[in-house]
Scaffold this motif. Structure first.
Motif, PDB file in Angstrom:
ATOM      1  N   VAL A 148      -4.015   9.224 -10.614  1.00 17.46           N
ATOM      2  CA  VAL A 148      -4.841   8.399  -9.739  1.00 17.46           C
ATOM      3  C   VAL A 148      -5.909   9.267  -9.096  1.00 17.46           C
TER       4      VAL A 148
ATOM      5  N   GLY B 112      -8.009   9.354  -6.345  1.00 22.32           N
ATOM      6  CA  GLY B 112      -8.108   8.538  -5.159  1.00 22.32           C
ATOM      7  C   GLY B 112      -8.412   9.309  -3.893  1.00 22.32           C
TER       8      GLY B 112
ATOM      9  N   ARG C 125      -7.527   9.617   0.431  1.00 23.05           N
ATOM     10  CA  ARG C 125      -6.693   9.293   1.582  1.00 23.05           C
ATOM     11  C   ARG C 125      -7.546   8.883   2.776  1.00 23.05           C
TER      12      ARG C 125
ATOM     13  N   VAL D  60       0.474  -0.623  -8.371  1.00 25.35           N
ATOM     14  CA  VAL D  60      -0.507   0.460  -8.508  1.00 25.35           C
ATOM     15  C   VAL D  60      -1.794  -0.068  -9.140  1.00 25.35           C
TER      16      VAL D  60
ATOM     17  N   THR E   1       0.834  -1.199   0.000  1.00 26.53           N
ATOM     18  CA  THR E   1       0.000   0.000   0.000  1.00 26.53           C
ATOM     19  C   THR E   1       0.866   1.245   0.000  1.00 26.53           C
TER      20      THR E   1
ATOM     21  N   ASN F 243      -3.750  -2.331  -6.719  1.00 24.90           N
ATOM     22  CA  ASN F 243      -4.021  -1.815  -5.383  1.00 24.90           C
ATOM     23  C   ASN F 243      -4.823  -0.522  -5.460  1.00 24.90           C
ATOM     24  N   ASP F 244      -4.197   0.520  -5.988  1.00 22.57           N
ATOM     25  CA  ASP F 244      -4.787   1.850  -5.962  1.00 22.57           C
ATOM     26  C   ASP F 244      -6.168   1.908  -6.594  1.00 22.57           C
ATOM     27  N   THR F 245      -6.298   1.339  -7.793  1.00 20.61           N
ATOM     28  CA  THR F 245      -7.529   1.543  -8.550  1.00 20.61           C
ATOM     29  C   THR F 245      -8.726   0.887  -7.873  1.00 20.61           C
TER      30      THR F 245
ATOM     31  N   THR G 233       3.105   7.085  -7.131  1.00 23.25           N
ATOM     32  CA  THR G 233       2.409   8.118  -7.907  1.00 23.25           C
ATOM     33  C   THR G 233       2.289   9.437  -7.139  1.00 23.25           C
TER      34      THR G 233
ATOM     35  N   ASN H  29      -9.675   2.594  -4.447  1.00 19.73           N
ATOM     36  CA  ASN H  29     -10.331   3.893  -4.587  1.00 19.73           C
ATOM     37  C   ASN H  29     -11.754   3.760  -5.111  1.00 19.73           C
TER      38      ASN H  29
ATOM     39  N   SER I 180       2.651   1.739  -3.302  1.00 19.67           N
ATOM     40  CA  SER I 180       1.687   2.171  -4.307  1.00 19.67           C
ATOM     41  C   SER I 180       1.422   3.661  -4.179  1.00 19.67           C
ATOM     42  N   ASP I 181       1.238   4.136  -2.943  1.00 19.65           N
ATOM     43  CA  ASP I 181       1.005   5.559  -2.710  1.00 19.65           C
ATOM     44  C   ASP I 181       2.208   6.398  -3.143  1.00 19.65           C
TER      45      ASP I 181
END
Length: 437
Positions: free
Chosen positions: A423, A425, A427, A273, A198, A276-278, A205, A281, A201-202
């Motif tokens: 991204v 996203g 927080r 990314v 995580t 995880n990210d997509t 980007t 979010n 990934s943060d």
């Protein structure tokens, strides 16, 4: 290994937030600003507009008045904004004239030929095809069927552990936790260390000064740690018989086992990314969308069979990756405009998903649309998201399990969004669950 992609290239988002004008304080103010300023001056690539969630009026004006729009950005240089659905599809499908190559600048507006990360999504055929093919079995239907019970068990455990009647952060307790568990499984990464995925990934980007990292050097430090960790995993997997995980697939693949270290590192960033990210979010975005549209939330409760359609609508509404970039490799005419060889071309998926000439009531969130999969969030053509079915599966499972347990998940405050034009996203998202069913 000391020579990593991080030390060679530096962060792809190495710019200063102070260089961008402040965003309007409200959507109404943004609408006034979008239509007052000269059309030629509209520059949608301001991360502050995305952080404040007020970028939509600027896209609206571009779609109506100049859908193939050129602007000279003080930070990113000259670029074309492609803002209508059909034009985005046309560019995305045309990899012969619009290249993804990292050596030309890759897939994000911020990256240059010196900072773009080499990964299969930032390659053209034939190299793209063979590297993508190496990892496709892990998201093929047979493997997704094997993963489904595990994802469901984990989602149920996460939801059963949530506090009742008190405020908590949905991003931290649900969205991050489920997606980190899934990604760690796909990579055969230690579950007890999954939050490293995580974090990386943060960071991958992040904009220096945007709340995740403070300076460009921090990006280099943390991503070097990431790459060194995965380099060790590569050597471990290469020494074993082939396994059913992403690292093993790359280490044993006929077309990938001899890839240069920097290409492997770039692909690791893509997989972290993308995996995880997509999804995380969109899990967060689904809660926000349903709260902002209580009639749709009520309809979902009354008709839980609409979960699949709701997931597709949320992926459109959220658009977890706001854009993808290409570089023209020859002169191309598009929409009456001449795009020159070498020009930067940005497909704004976020705008295409709100194109009212293609999608009926495109600004509205409607969970039972007639064509819920009509969106560009996953891209088109050879670069269409390889993990799109896994993303949908996780979202469907988590909402099937939510509807079994809670009458409502209430959003009790404003979300904190990230500073990113790439991204889209969150927080944090404060929520409260009043009671269990």
């Amino acid at each position: 290994m000391t020579d990593t992609l991080a030390t060679r290239s530096g962060p792809p988002n190495n710019f200063n937030l102070a260089d961008f004008p402040d965003a309007p304080l409200s959507l109404e103010a943004a609408r006034a600003d979008a239509y007052l300023q000269p059309l030629a001056d509209i520059d949608v690539a301001n991360p502050k507009l995305f952080h404040a969630d007020v970028v939509f009026p600027y896209f609206e004006r571009l779609r109506r008045e100049d859908p193939i729009h050129y602007v000279e950005s003080p930070t990113f240089g000259g670029y074309w904004s492609i803002t209508r659905y059909n034009d985005i599809v046309a560019v995305d499908m045309n990899h012969q004239q619009f290249s993804s190559e990292a050596s030309l600048g890759g897939i994000t507006i911020a990256a240059t030929a010196n900072t773009a990360l080499p990964m299969f999504i930032a390659m053209d055929p034939p190299k793209h095809d063979v590297q993508r093919k190496a990892i496709q079995p892990i998201v093929a239907p047979p493997n997704l069927r094997n993963l489904e019970p595990l994802i469901r068990t984990r989602a149920a455990a996460i939801l059963d552990d949530l506090p009742i009647g008190v405020e908590f952060d949905w991003v931290e307790k649900v969205s991050i936790e489920l997606t980190a568990m899934t990604l760690a499984t796909l990579m055969d990464f230690p579950q007890e260390q999954r939050r490293k995925l995580t974090r990386w990934s943060d960071v991958a980007t992040a904009v220096p000064g945007g709340g995740i990292i403070d300076r460009a050097e921090q990006w280099v430090e943390e991503m070097t740690q990431c790459f060194q960790t995965f380099q060790m995993l590569w050597h471990e997997r290469a020494a074993r018989p082939p396994g059913n995980d992403l690292i093993s697939m790359l280490a044993h693949g006929a077309e990938t086992r001899n890839m240069p270290a920097y290409e492997y590192q770039g692909n690791i960033v893509l997989l972290i990314v993308g995996g995880n990210d997509t999804t995380r979010n969109t899990i967060t975005g689904s809660v926000l969308a349903l709260n902002r549209n209580p009639d749709q939330y009520q309809r979902l409760r009354e008709h839980p069979e609409l979960v699949g359609s709701m997931v597709s609508e949320t992926i459109r509404w959220q658009t977890p990756l706001a854009h993808m970039r290409r570089t023209a490799v020859q002169d191309v005419e598009l929409g009456g405009k001449l795009i020159r060889k070498g020009d930067k071309v940005v497909m704004w998926y976020l705008s295409g998903n709100r194109d009212e000439t293609v999608i009926d009531r495109a600004d509205d969130y409607i969970i039972d649309r007639e064509r819920p999969r009509q969106h560009v969030s996953f891209g088109y053509g050879i670069h269409r998201c390889v993990g799109n079915r896994l993303a949908e599966l996780q979202l469907q499972i988590v909402w099937q399990e939510i509807l079994k347990r809670f009458p409502v998940v209430e959003v009790v405050g404003e979300p904190e969004r990230v500073y990113s034009t790439f991204v889209r996203g969150y927080r944090s998202l404060p929520v409260r669950i009043p009671r269990r069913l």
